[in-house]
Enzyme design. Structure first.
Site, mmCIF file in Angstrom:
data_model
loop_
_atom_site.group_PDB
_atom_site.id
_atom_site.type_symbol
_atom_site.label_atom_id
_atom_site.label_comp_id
_atom_site.label_asym_id
_atom_site.label_seq_id
_atom_site.Cartn_x
_atom_site.Cartn_y
_atom_site.Cartn_z
ATOM 1 N N CYS A 26 -9.132 -0.742 -7.644
ATOM 2 C CA CYS A 26 -8.613 -0.856 -6.285
ATOM 3 C C CYS A 26 -9.750 -1.140 -5.306
ATOM 4 O O CYS A 26 -10.797 -0.502 -5.364
ATOM 5 C CB CYS A 26 -7.889 0.427 -5.890
ATOM 6 S SG CYS A 26 -7.114 0.326 -4.265
ATOM 7 N N CYS A 56 -5.639 -5.387 -7.855
ATOM 8 C CA CYS A 56 -5.821 -5.764 -6.448
ATOM 9 C C CYS A 56 -7.188 -6.393 -6.205
ATOM 10 O O CYS A 56 -7.333 -7.209 -5.301
ATOM 11 C CB CYS A 56 -5.536 -4.612 -5.503
ATOM 12 S SG CYS A 56 -6.823 -3.400 -5.314
ATOM 13 N N HIS A 70 -3.198 -4.884 2.263
ATOM 14 C CA HIS A 70 -3.443 -4.306 0.938
ATOM 15 C C HIS A 70 -2.458 -3.168 0.666
ATOM 16 O O HIS A 70 -1.916 -3.053 -0.434
ATOM 17 C CB HIS A 70 -4.873 -3.778 0.817
ATOM 18 C CG HIS A 70 -5.090 -2.992 -0.435
ATOM 19 N ND1 HIS A 70 -4.843 -1.628 -0.489
ATOM 20 C CD2 HIS A 70 -5.470 -3.363 -1.675
ATOM 21 C CE1 HIS A 70 -5.084 -1.204 -1.721
ATOM 22 N NE2 HIS A 70 -5.465 -2.228 -2.455
ATOM 23 N N GLU A 78 1.032 -1.146 -7.400
ATOM 24 C CA GLU A 78 0.137 -0.130 -7.947
ATOM 25 C C GLU A 78 0.814 1.230 -8.037
ATOM 26 O O GLU A 78 1.781 1.496 -7.338
ATOM 27 C CB GLU A 78 -1.126 -0.001 -7.076
ATOM 28 C CG GLU A 78 -1.989 -1.244 -7.087
ATOM 29 C CD GLU A 78 -3.231 -1.107 -6.239
ATOM 30 O OE1 GLU A 78 -4.316 -1.380 -6.768
ATOM 31 O OE2 GLU A 78 -3.122 -0.719 -5.056
ATOM 32 N N HIS A 80 -0.194 5.499 -8.082
ATOM 33 C CA HIS A 80 -1.258 6.421 -7.708
ATOM 34 C C HIS A 80 -1.786 7.158 -8.936
ATOM 35 O O HIS A 80 -1.122 7.263 -9.960
ATOM 36 C CB HIS A 80 -0.757 7.407 -6.654
ATOM 37 C CG HIS A 80 -0.570 6.763 -5.320
ATOM 38 N ND1 HIS A 80 -0.157 7.465 -4.212
ATOM 39 C CD2 HIS A 80 -0.756 5.488 -4.901
ATOM 40 C CE1 HIS A 80 -0.095 6.655 -3.167
ATOM 41 N NE2 HIS A 80 -0.445 5.446 -3.572
ATOM 42 N N GLU A 82 -2.250 10.281 -9.550
ATOM 43 C CA GLU A 82 -1.466 11.442 -9.981
ATOM 44 C C GLU A 82 -0.323 11.018 -10.900
ATOM 45 O O GLU A 82 -0.060 11.661 -11.924
ATOM 46 C CB GLU A 82 -0.882 12.182 -8.758
ATOM 47 C CG GLU A 82 -1.916 12.709 -7.795
ATOM 48 C CD GLU A 82 -2.260 11.736 -6.670
ATOM 49 O OE1 GLU A 82 -2.676 12.212 -5.597
ATOM 50 O OE2 GLU A 82 -2.126 10.502 -6.857
ATOM 51 N N CYS A 108 -0.457 11.821 -1.629
ATOM 52 C CA CYS A 108 0.429 11.305 -0.592
ATOM 53 C C CYS A 108 1.755 12.074 -0.631
ATOM 54 O O CYS A 108 1.991 12.909 -1.509
ATOM 55 C CB CYS A 108 0.664 9.812 -0.784
ATOM 56 S SG CYS A 108 1.729 9.421 -2.203
ATOM 57 N N CYS A 111 3.730 11.501 -3.981
ATOM 58 C CA CYS A 111 3.086 12.201 -5.099
ATOM 59 C C CYS A 111 3.275 13.709 -4.963
ATOM 60 O O CYS A 111 3.478 14.402 -5.964
ATOM 61 C CB CYS A 111 1.607 11.848 -5.195
ATOM 62 S SG CYS A 111 1.317 10.169 -5.797
ATOM 63 N N TYR A 129 -6.649 11.940 2.935
ATOM 64 C CA TYR A 129 -6.099 10.581 2.845
ATOM 65 C C TYR A 129 -5.334 10.304 4.126
ATOM 66 O O TYR A 129 -4.360 10.988 4.431
ATOM 67 C CB TYR A 129 -5.204 10.485 1.615
ATOM 68 C CG TYR A 129 -4.554 9.155 1.375
ATOM 69 C CD1 TYR A 129 -5.177 7.953 1.695
ATOM 70 C CD2 TYR A 129 -3.299 9.085 0.788
ATOM 71 C CE1 TYR A 129 -4.580 6.736 1.449
ATOM 72 C CE2 TYR A 129 -2.696 7.871 0.522
ATOM 73 C CZ TYR A 129 -3.334 6.705 0.862
ATOM 74 O OH TYR A 129 -2.728 5.494 0.609
#
Length: 153
Positions: A26, A56, A70, A78, A80, A82, A108, A111, A129
């Site tokens: 990433c 990416c 992005h 994509e 994550h 987790e 996030c 997640c 984040y």
């Protein structure tokens, strides 16, 4: 490290997660998650595309990219870190009940909901984040302990 205390184990697992995060393809955030049970790493996950898919870093220039563009692309292509770590356990019929997940980046909102449903009992992350609005609130009404721990150099 058999005589190590909990804090030393936390630091060791976070250090491993940061070392492995370098392998993420990433261009925006290089993230790793480790699932640990009984002081053993049972799964690792990186953020990125599924195996065999375009990454990416093949689409965006890591030195000059629009972060919002992005992010939109990432939501479509994509997963994550987790989710990658949990998926490996599911695919291999491995229980994560009572485990700890170590994340280089705060989980996030999406997640967080999956982590609560997964049986993991503790989440340790190191960096905040900016796109994780509301994720910490999700954990407040759950049985999961979430801790932000700074990695010591």
């Amino acid at each position: 490290m058999t005589g190590a205390n909990k804090s030393e184990w936390d630091q060791a697992f976070l250090r491993i997660a940061f070392d492995l995060s370098k392998f993420s393809k990433c261009v925006s955030k290089k993230v790793c998650a480790l699932i640990v049970k009984d002081r053993r790493i049972i799964s690792t996950g990186l953020n990125g595309t599924q195996s065999g898919e375009v990454n990416c870093n093949d689409v965006f220039n890591p030195n000059d990219f629009d972060r919002e563009e992005h992010h939109t692309w990432s939501l479509l292509h994509e997963q994550h870190a987790e989710i990658s770590a949990i998926s490996y356990c599911i695919k291999n019929n491995m229980s994560i009940e009572g485990a700890t997940i170590y994340c280089t980046l705060q989980p996030c909102f999406s997640c967080a909901k999956i982590l609560i449903a997964s049986g993991i009992k503790r989440v340790v992350y190191s960096k905040e984040y900016d796109k994780a609005q509301g994720s910490l609130d999700v954990f407040l009404n759950s049985e999961i302990r979430i801790e932000k721990i700074e990695l010591k150099e």
